[in-house]
Design an enzyme around this catalytic site. Structure first.
Site, PDB file in Angstrom:
ATOM      1  N   GLU A  28       0.834  -1.206   0.000  1.00 35.64           N
ATOM      2  CA  GLU A  28       0.000   0.000   0.000  1.00 35.64           C
ATOM      3  C   GLU A  28       0.870   1.259   0.000  1.00 35.64           C
ATOM      4  OE1 GLU A  28      -2.326  -1.431   3.402  1.00 35.64           O
ATOM      5  OE2 GLU A  28      -4.108  -1.098   2.168  1.00 35.64           O
ATOM      6  N   GLU A  48      -3.597  -9.530   3.678  1.00 37.97           N
ATOM      7  CA  GLU A  48      -4.467  -9.227   4.828  1.00 37.97           C
ATOM      8  C   GLU A  48      -5.557 -10.268   5.046  1.00 37.97           C
ATOM      9  OE1 GLU A  48      -3.209  -7.070   2.829  1.00 37.97           O
ATOM     10  OE2 GLU A  48      -2.695  -5.217   3.876  1.00 37.97           O
TER      11      GLU A  48
HETATM   12  N1  CAA Z   1       4.435  -7.682  12.018  1.00 39.57           N
HETATM   13  C1  CAA Z   1       5.119  -8.053  13.111  1.00 39.57           C
HETATM   14  N2  CAA Z   1       6.019  -9.058  13.121  1.00 39.57           N
HETATM   15  C2  CAA Z   1       6.229  -9.709  11.957  1.00 39.57           C
HETATM   16  C3  CAA Z   1       5.543  -9.375  10.778  1.00 39.57           C
HETATM   17  C4  CAA Z   1       4.613  -8.300  10.826  1.00 39.57           C
HETATM   18  N3  CAA Z   1       3.935  -7.902   9.753  1.00 39.57           N
HETATM   19  N4  CAA Z   1       5.946 -10.193   9.795  1.00 39.57           N
HETATM   20  C5  CAA Z   1       6.876 -11.002  10.336  1.00 39.57           C
HETATM   21  N5  CAA Z   1       7.043 -10.713  11.647  1.00 39.57           N
HETATM   22  C6  CAA Z   1       7.986 -11.337  12.570  1.00 39.57           C
HETATM   23  C7  CAA Z   1       7.689 -12.815  12.787  1.00 39.57           C
HETATM   24  O1  CAA Z   1       6.763 -12.998  13.821  1.00 39.57           O
HETATM   25  C8  CAA Z   1       9.060 -13.341  13.148  1.00 39.57           C
HETATM   26  O2  CAA Z   1       9.290 -12.972  14.489  1.00 39.57           O
HETATM   27  P1  CAA Z   1      10.102 -13.948  15.473  1.00 39.57           P
HETATM   28  O3  CAA Z   1      11.459 -14.097  14.862  1.00 39.57           O
HETATM   29  O4  CAA Z   1      10.078 -13.251  16.787  1.00 39.57           O
HETATM   30  O5  CAA Z   1       9.342 -15.238  15.480  1.00 39.57           O
HETATM   31  C9  CAA Z   1      10.005 -12.506  12.295  1.00 39.57           C
HETATM   32  O6  CAA Z   1       9.264 -11.327  11.952  1.00 39.57           O
HETATM   33  C10 CAA Z   1      10.468 -13.175  11.028  1.00 39.57           C
HETATM   34  O7  CAA Z   1       9.335 -13.662  10.329  1.00 39.57           O
HETATM   35  P2  CAA Z   1       9.323 -15.094   9.614  1.00 39.57           P
HETATM   36  O8  CAA Z   1       9.934 -16.110  10.507  1.00 39.57           O
HETATM   37  O9  CAA Z   1       7.949 -15.310   9.132  1.00 39.57           O
HETATM   38  O10 CAA Z   1      10.332 -14.815   8.391  1.00 39.57           O
HETATM   39  P3  CAA Z   1      10.266 -15.311   6.909  1.00 39.57           P
HETATM   40  O11 CAA Z   1      11.436 -14.730   6.258  1.00 39.57           O
HETATM   41  O12 CAA Z   1      10.015 -16.778   6.852  1.00 39.57           O
HETATM   42  O13 CAA Z   1       8.926 -14.642   6.283  1.00 39.57           O
HETATM   43  C11 CAA Z   1       7.408 -12.850   5.758  1.00 39.57           C
HETATM   44  C12 CAA Z   1       8.844 -13.259   6.136  1.00 39.57           C
HETATM   45  C13 CAA Z   1       7.029 -13.429   4.375  1.00 39.57           C
HETATM   46  C14 CAA Z   1       7.348 -11.353   5.731  1.00 39.57           C
HETATM   47  C15 CAA Z   1       6.402 -13.432   6.788  1.00 39.57           C
HETATM   48  O14 CAA Z   1       6.856 -13.100   8.082  1.00 39.57           O
HETATM   49  C16 CAA Z   1       5.003 -12.883   6.653  1.00 39.57           C
HETATM   50  O15 CAA Z   1       4.238 -13.388   5.854  1.00 39.57           O
HETATM   51  N6  CAA Z   1       4.662 -11.850   7.461  1.00 39.57           N
HETATM   52  C17 CAA Z   1       3.328 -11.304   7.463  1.00 39.57           C
HETATM   53  C18 CAA Z   1       3.144 -10.370   6.324  1.00 39.57           C
HETATM   54  C19 CAA Z   1       1.768  -9.764   6.368  1.00 39.57           C
HETATM   55  O16 CAA Z   1       0.784 -10.439   6.560  1.00 39.57           O
HETATM   56  N7  CAA Z   1       1.722  -8.438   6.152  1.00 39.57           N
HETATM   57  C20 CAA Z   1       0.491  -7.751   6.116  1.00 39.57           C
HETATM   58  C21 CAA Z   1       0.211  -7.242   7.472  1.00 39.57           C
HETATM   59  S1  CAA Z   1      -1.424  -6.625   7.552  1.00 39.57           S
HETATM   60  C22 CAA Z   1      -1.297  -5.060   6.969  1.00 39.57           C
HETATM   61  O17 CAA Z   1      -0.296  -4.632   6.474  1.00 39.57           O
HETATM   62  C23 CAA Z   1      -2.574  -4.328   7.175  1.00 39.57           C
HETATM   63  C24 CAA Z   1      -2.626  -2.967   6.651  1.00 39.57           C
HETATM   64  O18 CAA Z   1      -3.161  -2.738   5.596  1.00 39.57           O
HETATM   65  C25 CAA Z   1      -2.187  -1.827   7.444  1.00 39.57           C
END
Ligand code: CAA
Length: 697
Positions: A103, A123
């Site tokens: 976004e 999301e």
């Molecule tokens: N917020 C907070 N913490 C997050 C995060 C997020 N969006 N994404 C990842 N983390 C944290 C994980 O919990 C993990 O923490 P720990 O080491 O303490 O366990 C750390 O970051 C590393 O994450 P992964 O182990 O998952 O690392 P990866 O390299 O395998 O994957 C990733 C990376 C693809 C970004 C995966 O973490 C992921 O899918 N994250 C979520 C992404 C997501 O859903 N984003 C959208 C959020 S909603 C939004 O943005 C709403 C809006 O419109 C405002």
């Protein structure tokens, strides 16, 4: 200026760096930093580039902040400022550019991506809709509405190359930030109002309306009870029905609404639960052992699926069977399974050949001598396992890990067959093993720390989701299945039909109902295991229908009939009149006065039985955390992800309600089938839930 956002000047161009490891989430200090750096750039630069440190742009909002009061500037405010910038902004997209990250890129005026970057709006996977303009700006940008619909409603990311193809980015470059700076230099001083997506007008037409109508039906069907995908899609529709300012308000309201739902809480819970379950237990230290070659005993369904998993991850695998014929059969099945993907484009013929080339075959135990990890998937009886581990002990090299894929048996006893119990553990896969994501790792009493760490490491390398269990009959998953299936069978005796039981639970969100699952697994499996056990009459009665079905040749799907009848060609199921007759006979024989049973009772009895057994598993220390149990059920058993898992679901219902029902049932007419967990009763009494238990332990 905040620590996590900084800027540097490259000539007339300001490069604003976001640096918030590990994923550059948009935490409060990042949002604040972007606004501050942007303000500074307005006076110092002719154009600016927004980029992320650590090879990733922005992976989205900080999920840990959800559900807490928003501290301004919220993301919508930040993105308003981004789009309204007096100088053009170019997003340099690398790595994960997800949710609020995408976004942010959409609010910039230009976008350059690396080819391999992952761009998406995930999301809906968290039970939300994109709440900072994603559903409004994306359809204003893309060439084809269908792409916007897919990205928003599926939550699946696309690559930078694909993003270029569909008009999401302006260019692709290996080093996105350098190309973005070049583009910024080119567009500096040029008018860019037409690049503000909020200014693009969209008009609803009859074909567009028809596209949305069709997509809504499809998305609702695929969501299986999850509400976010449809809500997100409807928000995209609003982009065509409302002016941008109103569309964005409606989108925000939808986000605020969804973030407070149990579904979103459940999906966020499982997101963190999956990451937690992959971590080593506290006090387990060391480094994983080096694993190059895998040995697998048994080329049947399980052994074959496990071998496929490792070959797909690039490991050479030696497969051992009793006979060349069994090896021929196993190898042919694996090749056929992989080859099925050729037609759908999932894999090429060369890809299949490459994987097959990683597999070698033998009938001699000595040939497993060079394997670093040996996984046994042979016949499920202790006698056979004993013999196999005694033989493995003789041939395996020193330091090799010896794993058993047993689903129920005592791994301490299996380990005791060897002179090296510290090298033995359970690696329990779920059928079909190359597809199902769960790996239940069974930590036996003498398993060495580095052996446990190696299993976690192999889960990661083979893209499985691990959960650790201690030794106990059926470990976490299969042990909990018993009371669940018991209630499903009892409900049929008491008056429900197999269809009603299954439907109540698929309506609840399960991928399959328990009766269909029993038919799929084969009713003869439970039959044989019951014959080996010394069951009391109460327990025998529960399964009398299933036993009679087996005795009359109805073994389930494989014989064409079980609780249901199956069409030999389509496998479509229908009522099995023979089963209906047996059910009626058994009810009469046991003197049961049948009654009408509501769907609510079916859900309560089965789901509370599951959570109660989960609480026993937790109380006994077989599972370390309630959230691990949720991971097991999500990834191994088709539990609805948006309910969070059996333990999270119990917390949303409220443990006091569960406790009350368990007491009621354990004092009722089928008291012998209920054994309320002490842990559950105590938590309920203290006003706590399983999440509190996890945090305190
Ligand atoms: N917020 C907070 N913490 C997050 C995060 C997020 N969006 N994404 C990842 N983390 C944290 C994980 O919990 C993990 O923490 P720990 O080491 O303490 O366990 C750390 O970051 C590393 O994450 P992964 O182990 O998952 O690392 P990866 O390299 O395998 O994957 C990733 C990376 C693809 C970004 C995966 O973490 C992921 O899918 N994250 C979520 C992404 C997501 O859903 N984003 C959208 C959020 S909603 C939004 O943005 C709403 C809006 O419109 C405002």
């Amino acid at each position: 200026m905040t620590h996590s956002v900084s800027s540097e000047m490259r000539g007339d161009i300001a490069v604003i760096w976001i640096d918030n490891p590990p994923v550059n989430a948009l935490s409060f200090h990042v949002r604040q930093g972007i606004v501050e750096e942007l303000e500074k750039a307005q006076t110092q630069a002719k154009a600016a580039v927004l980029a992320g440190r650590g090879g990733t742009f922005i992976a989205g909002a900080d999920i840990r902040e959800f559900g807490k009061p928003i501290i301004e500037p919220g993301l919508p405010t930040v993105l308003e400022a981004v789009e309204a910038s007096a100088i053009p902004l170019v997003a340099a997209i690398e790595g994960n550019t997800l949710g609020g990250g995408l976004e942010t890129a959409l609010a910039c005026h230009y976008r350059i991506s690396s080819a391999k970057a992952k761009l998406g709006l995930p999301e809906v996977k968290l039970g939300l809709l994109p709440g900072a303009g994603g559903t409004q700006r994306l359809p204003r940008l893309l060439n084809d509405l269908g792409d916007a619909i897919t990205i928003v409603s599926s939550g699946n990311p696309i690559t930078g190359s694909k993003a270029l193809e569909i008009g999401l980015v302006d260019g692709v470059s290996e080093i996105a930030v350098e190309a973005a700076i070049e583009l910024a230099e080119k567009v500096a001083g040029q008018p860019f109002e037409g690049r503000c997506l909020s200014k693009v007008e969209l008009t609803m037409t009859a074909p567009i309306k028809a596209t949305f109508d069709a997509a809504e039906i499809e998305v609702a069907k695929r969501a299986r009870g999850a509400i976010a995908p449809l809500r997100a899609l409807q928000s995209v529709r609003a982009a065509y029905e409302l002016p941008f300012v109103d569309g964005i308000k409606q989108e925000r309201a939808g986000f605020v609404d969804l973030v407070a739902t149990d579904q979103s809480k459940a999906l966020r819970h499982i997101f963190f639960a999956e990451r937690q379950s992959a971590k080593p237990p506290v006090n387990v230290a060391g480094t994983p052992r080096k694993i190059s070659r895998i040995g697998i005993l048994g080329a049947g369904t399980m052994g074959g699926g496990i071998a496929m998993t490792y070959a797909e991850a690039g490991f050479p695998v030696t497969m051992l069977e009793m006979s060349e014929a069994a090896l021929d059969k196993g190898f042919a099945t694996m090749e056929a399974n992989w080859s099925r993907g050729i037609r759908s484009g999932r894999i090429t013929a060369e890809g299949v050949a490459e994987r097959m080339a990683r597999l070698s075959r033998t009938t001699r135990f000595e040939d497993l001598g060079d394997c670093d990890l040996i996984i046994e998937a042979v016949f499920e009886t202790m006698d056979v396992k004993r013999e196999v581990f005694q033989k493995l002990d003789k041939v395996a090299k020193q330091g090799a890990i010896l794993a058993t894929n047993t689903s129920y048996l005592d791994i301490n006893e299996i380990a005791a067959q060897t002179s090296r119990p510290e090298d033995v553990l359970g690696m329990h896969y779920f059928s079909p093993a190359n597809i199902m994501p769960l790996l239940e790792i069974v930590w036996a009493d003498k398993t060495a720390d580095d052996v446990l760490l190696s299993a976690l490491d192999m889960a990661k390398k083979t893209r499985k989701t691990p959960a650790i269990s201690r030794v106990g009959h059926g470990f976490i998953g299969n042990r909990m299945l018993t009371p669940y299936l018991r209630q499903a069978n009892l409900l049929i005796l008491e008056g429900a039909s197999p269809e009603q039981v299954d439907k109540a639970l698929t309506d609840f969100g399960w991928a399959m109902g328990p009766i269909s699952v029993s038919d799929l697994a084969g009713l003869d499996i439970g039959y044989k295991s019951r014959k080996d056990q010394d069951l009391d009459d109460h327990e025998k009665h529960v399964y009398l229908v299933a036993d009679r079905l087996v005795e009359a040749g109805n073994l389930g799907q494989k014989s064409g009939s079980g609780f249901y009848e199956y069409d030999p060609k389509t496998r479509a199921r229908s009522e099995n009149p023979a089963a209906t007759k047996i059910i009626e006979e058994v009810r009469a024989e046991l003197g049961i006065n049948t009654r009408a049973i509501g769907d609510e009772e079916i859900v309560e009895r089965t789901m509370f039985a599951l959570a109660n057994e989960g609480a026993h598993v937790l109380g006994e220390g077989v599972a370390q955390r309630a959230s691990d149990i949720d991971v097991v059920y999500n990834h191994g058993y088709g539990y609805p992800r948006w309910r969070g898992g059996p333990m999270f679901y119990a917390s949303t219902v409220g443990l006091p309600k569960l406790a009350e029902r368990l007491v009621e049932w354990s004092n009722g007419s089928s008291s012998q089938h209920w054994n309320p967990s002490d842990l559950l009763m105590t938590l309920a009494e203290q006003g706590k839930n399983f999440g509190d238990f996890d945090q305190e332990n």
